[in-house]
Design a protein around this motif. Sequence first.
Motif, PDB file in Angstrom:
ATOM      1  N   TYR A  64      29.164  -9.668   5.850  1.00  0.00           N
ATOM      2  CA  TYR A  64      27.956  -8.946   6.207  1.00  0.00           C
ATOM      3  C   TYR A  64      28.274  -7.458   6.177  1.00  0.00           C
ATOM      4  CZ  TYR A  64      26.264 -13.451   7.734  1.00  0.00           C
ATOM      5  OH  TYR A  64      25.876 -14.756   7.764  1.00  0.00           O
ATOM      6  N   GLY A  65      27.920  -6.816   5.089  1.00  0.00           N
ATOM      7  CA  GLY A  65      28.190  -5.394   4.940  1.00  0.00           C
ATOM      8  C   GLY A  65      27.177  -4.554   5.685  1.00  0.00           C
ATOM      9  N   ARG A  66      27.378  -3.256   5.576  1.00  0.00           N
ATOM     10  CA  ARG A  66      26.492  -2.330   6.274  1.00  0.00           C
ATOM     11  C   ARG A  66      25.040  -2.493   5.856  1.00  0.00           C
ATOM     12  NH1 ARG A  66      29.090   3.665   6.501  1.00  0.00           N
ATOM     13  NH2 ARG A  66      30.917   3.138   7.734  1.00  0.00           N
ATOM     14  N   ARG A  67      24.832  -2.674   4.566  1.00  0.00           N
ATOM     15  CA  ARG A  67      23.472  -2.767   4.052  1.00  0.00           C
ATOM     16  C   ARG A  67      22.726  -3.933   4.683  1.00  0.00           C
ATOM     17  NH1 ARG A  67      24.318  -3.047  -1.548  1.00  0.00           N
ATOM     18  NH2 ARG A  67      24.675  -0.842  -1.354  1.00  0.00           N
ATOM     19  N   ARG A  68      23.349  -5.069   4.730  1.00  0.00           N
ATOM     20  CA  ARG A  68      22.703  -6.267   5.270  1.00  0.00           C
ATOM     21  C   ARG A  68      22.520  -6.172   6.791  1.00  0.00           C
ATOM     22  NH1 ARG A  68      24.614 -12.438   4.072  1.00  0.00           N
ATOM     23  NH2 ARG A  68      22.954 -13.441   5.217  1.00  0.00           N
ATOM     24  N   ILE A  69      23.520  -5.670   7.473  1.00  0.00           N
ATOM     25  CA  ILE A  69      23.419  -5.522   8.933  1.00  0.00           C
ATOM     26  C   ILE A  69      22.359  -4.487   9.290  1.00  0.00           C
ATOM     27  CG2 ILE A  69      24.645  -4.704  10.978  1.00  0.00           C
ATOM     28  CD1 ILE A  69      27.128  -6.078   9.889  1.00  0.00           C
ATOM     29  N   PHE A  70      22.299  -3.395   8.538  1.00  0.00           N
ATOM     30  CA  PHE A  70      21.314  -2.359   8.825  1.00  0.00           C
ATOM     31  C   PHE A  70      19.892  -2.863   8.572  1.00  0.00           C
ATOM     32  CE2 PHE A  70      19.155   1.744   7.890  1.00  0.00           C
ATOM     33  CZ  PHE A  70      19.261   2.251   9.165  1.00  0.00           C
ATOM     34  N   ARG A  71      19.709  -3.639   7.513  1.00  0.00           N
ATOM     35  CA  ARG A  71      18.380  -4.222   7.253  1.00  0.00           C
ATOM     36  C   ARG A  71      17.996  -5.200   8.362  1.00  0.00           C
ATOM     37  NH1 ARG A  71      15.702  -3.823   2.651  1.00  0.00           N
ATOM     38  NH2 ARG A  71      14.868  -5.923   2.877  1.00  0.00           N
ATOM     39  N   ASP A  72      18.954  -5.964   8.862  1.00  0.00           N
ATOM     40  CA  ASP A  72      18.677  -6.863   9.977  1.00  0.00           C
ATOM     41  C   ASP A  72      18.317  -6.071  11.238  1.00  0.00           C
ATOM     42  OD1 ASP A  72      19.145  -9.053   8.396  1.00  0.00           O
ATOM     43  OD2 ASP A  72      21.156  -9.436   9.183  1.00  0.00           O
ATOM     44  N   PHE A  73      18.989  -4.959  11.457  1.00  0.00           N
ATOM     45  CA  PHE A  73      18.699  -4.095  12.603  1.00  0.00           C
ATOM     46  C   PHE A  73      17.278  -3.530  12.495  1.00  0.00           C
ATOM     47  CE2 PHE A  73      19.334   0.122  14.779  1.00  0.00           C
ATOM     48  CZ  PHE A  73      19.396  -0.402  16.057  1.00  0.00           C
ATOM     49  N   ILE A  74      16.897  -3.113  11.297  1.00  0.00           N
ATOM     50  CA  ILE A  74      15.537  -2.618  11.066  1.00  0.00           C
ATOM     51  C   ILE A  74      14.521  -3.717  11.354  1.00  0.00           C
ATOM     52  CG2 ILE A  74      13.911  -1.845   9.289  1.00  0.00           C
ATOM     53  CD1 ILE A  74      16.280  -0.367   7.986  1.00  0.00           C
ATOM     54  N   SER A  75      14.803  -4.930  10.875  1.00  0.00           N
ATOM     55  CA  SER A  75      13.846  -6.017  11.087  1.00  0.00           C
ATOM     56  C   SER A  75      13.720  -6.374  12.566  1.00  0.00           C
ATOM     57  CB  SER A  75      14.225  -7.246  10.254  1.00  0.00           C
ATOM     58  OG  SER A  75      15.463  -7.751  10.646  1.00  0.00           O
ATOM     59  N   LEU A  76      14.800  -6.295  13.325  1.00  0.00           N
ATOM     60  CA  LEU A  76      14.722  -6.565  14.765  1.00  0.00           C
ATOM     61  C   LEU A  76      13.850  -5.535  15.480  1.00  0.00           C
ATOM     62  CD1 LEU A  76      18.401  -7.535  15.589  1.00  0.00           C
ATOM     63  CD2 LEU A  76      16.404  -9.010  15.698  1.00  0.00           C
ATOM     64  N   ILE A  77      14.037  -4.271  15.156  1.00  0.00           N
ATOM     65  CA  ILE A  77      13.227  -3.232  15.784  1.00  0.00           C
ATOM     66  C   ILE A  77      11.768  -3.356  15.357  1.00  0.00           C
ATOM     67  CG2 ILE A  77      12.854  -0.741  15.904  1.00  0.00           C
ATOM     68  CD1 ILE A  77      15.875  -0.414  15.690  1.00  0.00           C
ATOM     69  N   LEU A  78      11.547  -3.654  14.087  1.00  0.00           N
ATOM     70  CA  LEU A  78      10.193  -3.805  13.570  1.00  0.00           C
ATOM     71  C   LEU A  78       9.472  -4.971  14.234  1.00  0.00           C
ATOM     72  CD1 LEU A  78       8.042  -2.917  11.494  1.00  0.00           C
ATOM     73  CD2 LEU A  78       9.126  -4.491   9.889  1.00  0.00           C
ATOM     74  N   LEU A  79      10.138  -6.116  14.319  1.00  0.00           N
ATOM     75  CA  LEU A  79       9.516  -7.280  14.960  1.00  0.00           C
ATOM     76  C   LEU A  79       9.262  -7.030  16.445  1.00  0.00           C
ATOM     77  CD1 LEU A  79      11.398 -10.223  13.247  1.00  0.00           C
ATOM     78  CD2 LEU A  79       8.995  -9.604  12.993  1.00  0.00           C
ATOM     79  N   GLY A  80      10.196  -6.382  17.113  1.00  0.00           N
ATOM     80  CA  GLY A  80       9.987  -6.074  18.520  1.00  0.00           C
ATOM     81  C   GLY A  80       8.781  -5.171  18.733  1.00  0.00           C
ATOM     82  N   SER A  81       8.621  -4.170  17.872  1.00  0.00           N
ATOM     83  CA  SER A  81       7.460  -3.288  17.984  1.00  0.00           C
ATOM     84  C   SER A  81       6.169  -4.021  17.675  1.00  0.00           C
ATOM     85  CB  SER A  81       7.616  -2.098  17.039  1.00  0.00           C
ATOM     86  OG  SER A  81       8.679  -1.290  17.441  1.00  0.00           O
ATOM     87  N   LEU A  82       6.210  -4.913  16.678  1.00  0.00           N
ATOM     88  CA  LEU A  82       5.003  -5.670  16.338  1.00  0.00           C
ATOM     89  C   LEU A  82       4.614  -6.621  17.466  1.00  0.00           C
ATOM     90  CD1 LEU A  82       5.683  -6.457  12.583  1.00  0.00           C
ATOM     91  CD2 LEU A  82       3.916  -4.952  13.500  1.00  0.00           C
ATOM     92  N   PHE A  83       5.590  -7.273  18.065  1.00  0.00           N
ATOM     93  CA  PHE A  83       5.279  -8.180  19.173  1.00  0.00           C
ATOM     94  C   PHE A  83       4.740  -7.422  20.384  1.00  0.00           C
ATOM     95  CE2 PHE A  83       8.388 -11.376  17.355  1.00  0.00           C
ATOM     96  CZ  PHE A  83       7.380 -12.224  16.918  1.00  0.00           C
TER      97      PHE A  83
END
Length: 125
Positions: free
Chosen positions: A79-98
């Motif tokens: 899991y490189g930086r790119r994949r981990i960073f995209r997962d981090f973005i998706s977590l923040i995005l989903l949290g804001s949407l919820f």
Amino acid sequence: MNGTIPYPDIYRKLYPKVEDTIMKYYPYSDMDEMPTEEELEKMIDEIYDDMINEYPEIEEDIRERRVMSRGVNMQRPYYGRRRIFRDFISLILLGSLFNRRRRPYYPRYRDRDYYNYPGYGSPYY
């Protein structure tokens, strides 16, 4: 302590971009529906591209390039930086949407017992 939560710097840089993207796609604060997977991916891609344009050092991962260039099958996925960073973005995005989802309306004292105690005022009490 003064009562503030110490968020990481990357979160402070990322969170406004997430909020701007949500407001671009969903200008109203209350949301009745969640976006589809394609819409979520499009939003994540947009946020990721904005962050990489502003902070290109996020994408620079020497180990990721070295592992990808060898072409060796690994026992576990890397899991490189790119994949981990995209997962981090998706977590923040989903949290804001919820957090934007509309909460059901419960009248404060109307149609309920005055003392807000379970069972008080019921015929079986």
